[in-house]
Design a protein around this motif. Structure first.
Motif, PDB file in Angstrom:
ATOM      1  N   LEU B  64       0.851  -1.200   0.000  1.00 50.64           N
ATOM      2  CA  LEU B  64       0.000   0.000   0.000  1.00 50.64           C
ATOM      3  C   LEU B  64       0.877   1.237   0.000  1.00 50.64           C
ATOM      4  CD1 LEU B  64      -2.790  -0.656   2.640  1.00 50.64           C
ATOM      5  CD2 LEU B  64      -3.081  -0.336   0.173  1.00 50.64           C
ATOM      6  N   GLN B  68      -1.591   8.664   4.158  1.00 50.79           N
ATOM      7  CA  GLN B  68      -2.899   8.736   4.829  1.00 50.79           C
ATOM      8  C   GLN B  68      -3.742   7.479   4.566  1.00 50.79           C
ATOM      9  OE1 GLN B  68      -5.148  12.343   4.970  1.00 50.79           O
ATOM     10  NE2 GLN B  68      -3.354  13.641   4.835  1.00 50.79           N
ATOM     11  N   VAL B  69      -3.588   6.909   3.381  1.00 51.65           N
ATOM     12  CA  VAL B  69      -4.284   5.652   3.076  1.00 51.65           C
ATOM     13  C   VAL B  69      -3.742   4.549   3.993  1.00 51.65           C
ATOM     14  CG1 VAL B  69      -4.619   3.868   1.302  1.00 51.65           C
ATOM     15  CG2 VAL B  69      -4.772   6.293   0.681  1.00 51.65           C
ATOM     16  N   GLU B  72      -5.072   4.861   7.622  1.00 47.25           N
ATOM     17  CA  GLU B  72      -6.445   4.343   7.788  1.00 47.25           C
ATOM     18  C   GLU B  72      -6.439   2.811   7.766  1.00 47.25           C
ATOM     19  OE1 GLU B  72      -9.898   6.000   7.237  1.00 47.25           O
ATOM     20  OE2 GLU B  72      -9.310   7.993   6.576  1.00 47.25           O
ATOM     21  N   TYR B  73      -5.586   2.249   6.906  1.00 47.42           N
ATOM     22  CA  TYR B  73      -5.484   0.784   6.840  1.00 47.42           C
ATOM     23  C   TYR B  73      -4.990   0.223   8.178  1.00 47.42           C
ATOM     24  CZ  TYR B  73      -3.784  -3.864   5.642  1.00 47.42           C
ATOM     25  OH  TYR B  73      -3.558  -5.224   5.629  1.00 47.42           O
ATOM     26  N   GLU B  76      -7.728   0.302  10.699  1.00 48.73           N
ATOM     27  CA  GLU B  76      -8.801  -0.676  10.482  1.00 48.73           C
ATOM     28  C   GLU B  76      -8.328  -2.120  10.697  1.00 48.73           C
ATOM     29  OE1 GLU B  76     -11.500   1.945   7.361  1.00 48.73           O
ATOM     30  OE2 GLU B  76     -10.270   0.323   6.570  1.00 48.73           O
ATOM     31  N   PRO B  88     -18.880   9.100  13.281  1.00 48.48           N
ATOM     32  CA  PRO B  88     -18.656   9.461  11.870  1.00 48.48           C
ATOM     33  C   PRO B  88     -18.331  10.946  11.645  1.00 48.48           C
ATOM     34  CG  PRO B  88     -20.565   8.023  12.042  1.00 48.48           C
ATOM     35  CD  PRO B  88     -20.144   8.348  13.449  1.00 48.48           C
ATOM     36  N   ARG B  91     -14.829  11.535  12.858  1.00 47.90           N
ATOM     37  CA  ARG B  91     -13.909  10.902  11.895  1.00 47.90           C
ATOM     38  C   ARG B  91     -13.728  11.809  10.678  1.00 47.90           C
ATOM     39  NH1 ARG B  91     -13.292   5.343  12.516  1.00 47.90           N
ATOM     40  NH2 ARG B  91     -13.118   4.796  10.323  1.00 47.90           N
TER      41      ARG B  91
END
Lengths: 217, 217
Positions: B64, B68-69, B72-73, B76, B88, B91
């Motif tokens: 990946l 920022q991606v 988040e990964y 999660e 939400p 977030r």
């Protein structure tokens, strides 16, 4: 309106239309406010003091800006019709694709069609970028069998780019070079929900003609 | 290593260090590969063929890119020590803040310290941007009582900006103008986990001195 959802947008903005597509896919009614960029409403400036840009989503009086941030909020708030995949790695890939479209494709499209100096280089760059998307497309949609985050963000490529091509007479997204992307474009703009939200091709073409005339005079 | 987590990074890159901070906060061991930007490894190019940039996270052989991606990964995938809030709307606000730092503050910092023509305008712009962050800070951290997404992304402002200020002799982030941000800076860089990951101020200053000399010669 039980949900009290307001959207501040511009009919011709691909960033605005993303929010409307997502809400419509989820079946959420909203109150739409069309903005005039030459005379921004006091509400838009109140709700988005940082960027002063559309789209803005206001849910129960709480405002949010930035289309991709709004799309994730919509997906987390209304869980029916998921826009992002469930699996963390697939979610990350969708977020990467969405950022790729905004951070790489959007500036390249802009330069390829509106810049005076960098056009040729931008066209070449855009072809390379579209190749990446062509290779990523393995189903009807980037989201698989249903419209997902990358499709919604990609409406820029599915709907705005073909109209720009027609006005400028510079064809980049063609059947020969990008058969899968062209098939996706057709599927996406004819999707029963999406086609109700997207501005008509004729209206977009008229908008681009007017823009092109005003910038070349 | 049970989790098989690899990180391809650069010690002096604020984008790279974000990934290491997040993994360390979650207590995840990783195998770190320092890249040489003048001679990028074939693995980096294989794993991030689009951007060819650090950081890259590889988890169970799946790569990946985009810091920022990746953050988040990580949030999660490993649920202990949440980096993003649960609610939400909160977030979305955190995502907005993180994008604000990368899309607005980072280019302004770059121009304020490295550009020749736009420096003065960029300094003014950066002051306005930092005012927004100053007003957003209501607790020890942007994440509340614990380090969260905006803090991690904000290490650019907490640690890189002060070192740049010292090298260039242009003070923008000062106690007088930004008391809350300065207190946060101190709290953040001295956080027990964060301080183990950030490069020393002395090393950063030496890096910036070398960069400044090479660009001004």
């Amino acid at each position: 309106m039980a949900e009290e959802v307001k959207v501040f947008g511009l009919w011709g903005s691909p960033f605005s239309r993303r929010v409307d597509i997502a809400l419509k896919l989820k079946g959420i009614d909203s109150e739409y406010h069309e903005e005039d960029l030459s005379n921004k409403s006091s509400l838009l400036i109140k709700y988005n003091p940082i960027h002063k840009k559309v789209p803005v989503l206001v849910h129960h009086d709480k405002p949010l800006a930035e289309s991709q941030v709004i799309l994730e909020y919509i997906d987390e708030t209304w869980e029916n019709y998921p826009i992002l995949p469930k699996d963390p790695y697939e979610r990350a890939k969708a977020r990467f694709g969405a950022r790729f479209i905004d951070d790489k494709c959007f500036p390249a499209i802009w330069k390829a069609y509106w810049s005076k100096d960098e056009r040729e280089k931008a066209v070449e760059e855009l072809i390379e970028l579209l190749k990446f998307l062509e290779n990523e497309l393995n189903d009807n949609f980037f989201g698989g069998e249903t419209v997902g985050l990358v499709d919604i963000v990609g409406s820029l490529i599915a709907h705005w780019l073909p109209a720009l091509q027609e006005v400028a007479g510079v064809e980049i997204l063609t059947e020969e070079k990008f058969p899968k992307l062209c098939r996706w474009t057709h599927e996406f703009v004819n999707h029963s929900v999406v086609k109700e939200v997207l501005p008509s091709r004729e209206k977009l073409i008229a908008l681009f003609r007017a823009l092109l005339e005003s910038t070349s005079s």
